[in-house]
Design an enzyme around this catalytic site. Structure first.
Site, PDB file in Angstrom:
ATOM      1  N   GLY A  22       7.366  -3.164  -1.786  1.00  0.00           N
ATOM      2  CA  GLY A  22       7.133  -1.765  -1.499  1.00  0.00           C
ATOM      3  C   GLY A  22       8.274  -0.857  -1.884  1.00  0.00           C
ATOM      4  N   LEU A  48      -0.453  10.022   4.815  1.00  0.00           N
ATOM      5  CA  LEU A  48      -1.555   9.420   4.053  1.00  0.00           C
ATOM      6  C   LEU A  48      -2.221  10.406   3.089  1.00  0.00           C
ATOM      7  CD1 LEU A  48      -3.322   7.196   6.756  1.00  0.00           C
ATOM      8  CD2 LEU A  48      -1.689   6.497   5.012  1.00  0.00           C
ATOM      9  N   SER A  88       0.825  -1.205   0.000  1.00  0.00           N
ATOM     10  CA  SER A  88       0.000   0.000   0.000  1.00  0.00           C
ATOM     11  C   SER A  88       0.861   1.256   0.000  1.00  0.00           C
ATOM     12  CB  SER A  88      -0.912   0.002   1.226  1.00  0.00           C
ATOM     13  OG  SER A  88      -1.657   1.201   1.297  1.00  0.00           O
ATOM     14  N   CYS A 142      -2.774   3.167  12.011  1.00  0.00           N
ATOM     15  CA  CYS A 142      -2.844   4.618  11.818  1.00  0.00           C
ATOM     16  C   CYS A 142      -3.459   5.224  13.078  1.00  0.00           C
ATOM     17  CB  CYS A 142      -3.664   4.973  10.570  1.00  0.00           C
ATOM     18  SG  CYS A 142      -5.382   4.454  10.627  1.00  0.00           S
TER      19      CYS A 142
END
Length: 336
Positions: free
Chosen positions: A269, A74, A22, A131
């Site tokens: 990643g 984010l 992600s 988070c």
């Protein structure tokens, strides 16, 4: 590519186990300039929140030995922009799309799951519980089993039935197994291990923290041993729960290490930032490594490191043919 590398994450069947992590494949459009997304096992989106976010001000990334330190905040278009502009394009790329979601509250996670419920093109939902939880003075949901479980339970109750829900956990806890057990008990169909490791760097030129956020998340090869340890421990406790291993995957042998520890898939990643076409190479190397060890199916290698030597399937060879290792007595005789 051979069928040897097919794998499953709950009800989701994947042509191969190589995913994007992600936040590391952009919206998909950026990565598609360098590699065909359809060659991935799945594309994992940047964590989507209910509202658009610009992220933290720069500098928000700093290189470290064998790793990358980031505090991105984010950034993203929010769920409206994602559903209008990003997901329709991804749905046309012939690749399963795993939508990562993040929120500041249990209610926000539930709202995101509800918005995704009737949307086509969502193969699975990754719940980024690593988070901040503003309802608990900025602590991560993933720091506490009860908080993590409450988020997973809310997402599972609002997500479309049959769509796997995966909980993404942080290694920055005393006992990640306890958190994993709580998430699975709350309805998680699988786990993503691990998110970044909290770290910090100070710039010797400015004499100040290298990131505006002071601390950030460390990723890359530097954290692979930590990620392997987490996958190994969680698989030992939850051997039937699918795991996506994340953390420093740069080669096929790195991917194999995660699989032997207990992962059914791996996500690439940081490597994509300097080698955006790495995924097909890693897949090829993994397939060759499995073939060299006479592993007929990737599933036969999942968690193999947990089995006693005598219980390894006879057709699986521990390592490729090569020079025979010296006997213990021979080694002793050669020592000074």
């Amino acid at each position: 590519m051979s069928t040897r590398v097919r794998t499953r994450i709950g009800s989701l069947e994947l042509a191969n186990p190589i995913l994007t992590a992600s936040g590391c494949g952009g919206t998909g459009r950026e990565l598609a300039q360098f590699t065909e997304l359809g060659r991935l096992g799945a594309f994992v989106t940047t964590s989507v929140m209910t509202r658009p976010r610009a992220g933290r001000p720069t500098p928000r990334a700093a290189e470290t030995p064998s790793g990358l330190l980031t505090a991105m905040g984010l950034p993203g278009p929010g769920i409206e922009g994602f559903l209008e502009h990003e997901l329709p394009w991804l749905a046309e790329q012939d690749v399963p799309v795993i939508v990562s979601i993040a929120g500041d509250s249990v209610e926000e996670f539930a709202e995101l799951a509800r918005r995704l419920r009737e949307v086509p093109g969502v193969a699975a939902i990754e719940v980024n519980v690593a988070c901040p939880n503003v309802q608990d003075r900025g602590r991560m949901f993933a720091w506490h089993p009860g908080a993590a479980a409450s988020v997973v339970r809310a997402v599972r109750s609002h997500a479309r039935p049959g769509v796997p829900v995966l909980a993404k956990l942080t290694p920055d806890v005393t006992d990640i197994v306890t958190i994993a057990l709580a998430c699975v008990d709350a309805g998680a169909d699988g786990l993503t291990l691990i998110n970044t490791v909290e770290g910090m760097a100070i710039d010797p030129r400015t004499l100040r923290p290298a990131l505006t956020g002071v601390s950030g998340g460390l990723s890359g090869p530097a954290i692979r041993p930590i990620a392997i340890r987490c996958v190994y421990q969680v698989h030992a406790a939850l051997p039937r729960t699918p795991i996506i291993g994340v953390g420093g995957v740069a080669t096929g042998l790195d991917a194999l290490e995660f699989i032997l520890a207990g992962a059914s898939a791996v996500a690439v990643g940081t490597t994509l930032f300097h080698d955006p076409a790495a995924a097909p190479r890693i897949l090829r190397e993994l397939d060759e490594a499995l073939a060299a060890r006479r592993v007929g199916r990737l599933a036969d290698a999942v968690g193999l490191a947990h089995r006693p030597t005598g219980h390894v399937p006879p057709q699986v060879r521990p390592e490729p043919d090569g020079p025979a290792a010296p006997a213990p007595g021979e080694v002793k005789e050669r020592l000074p």
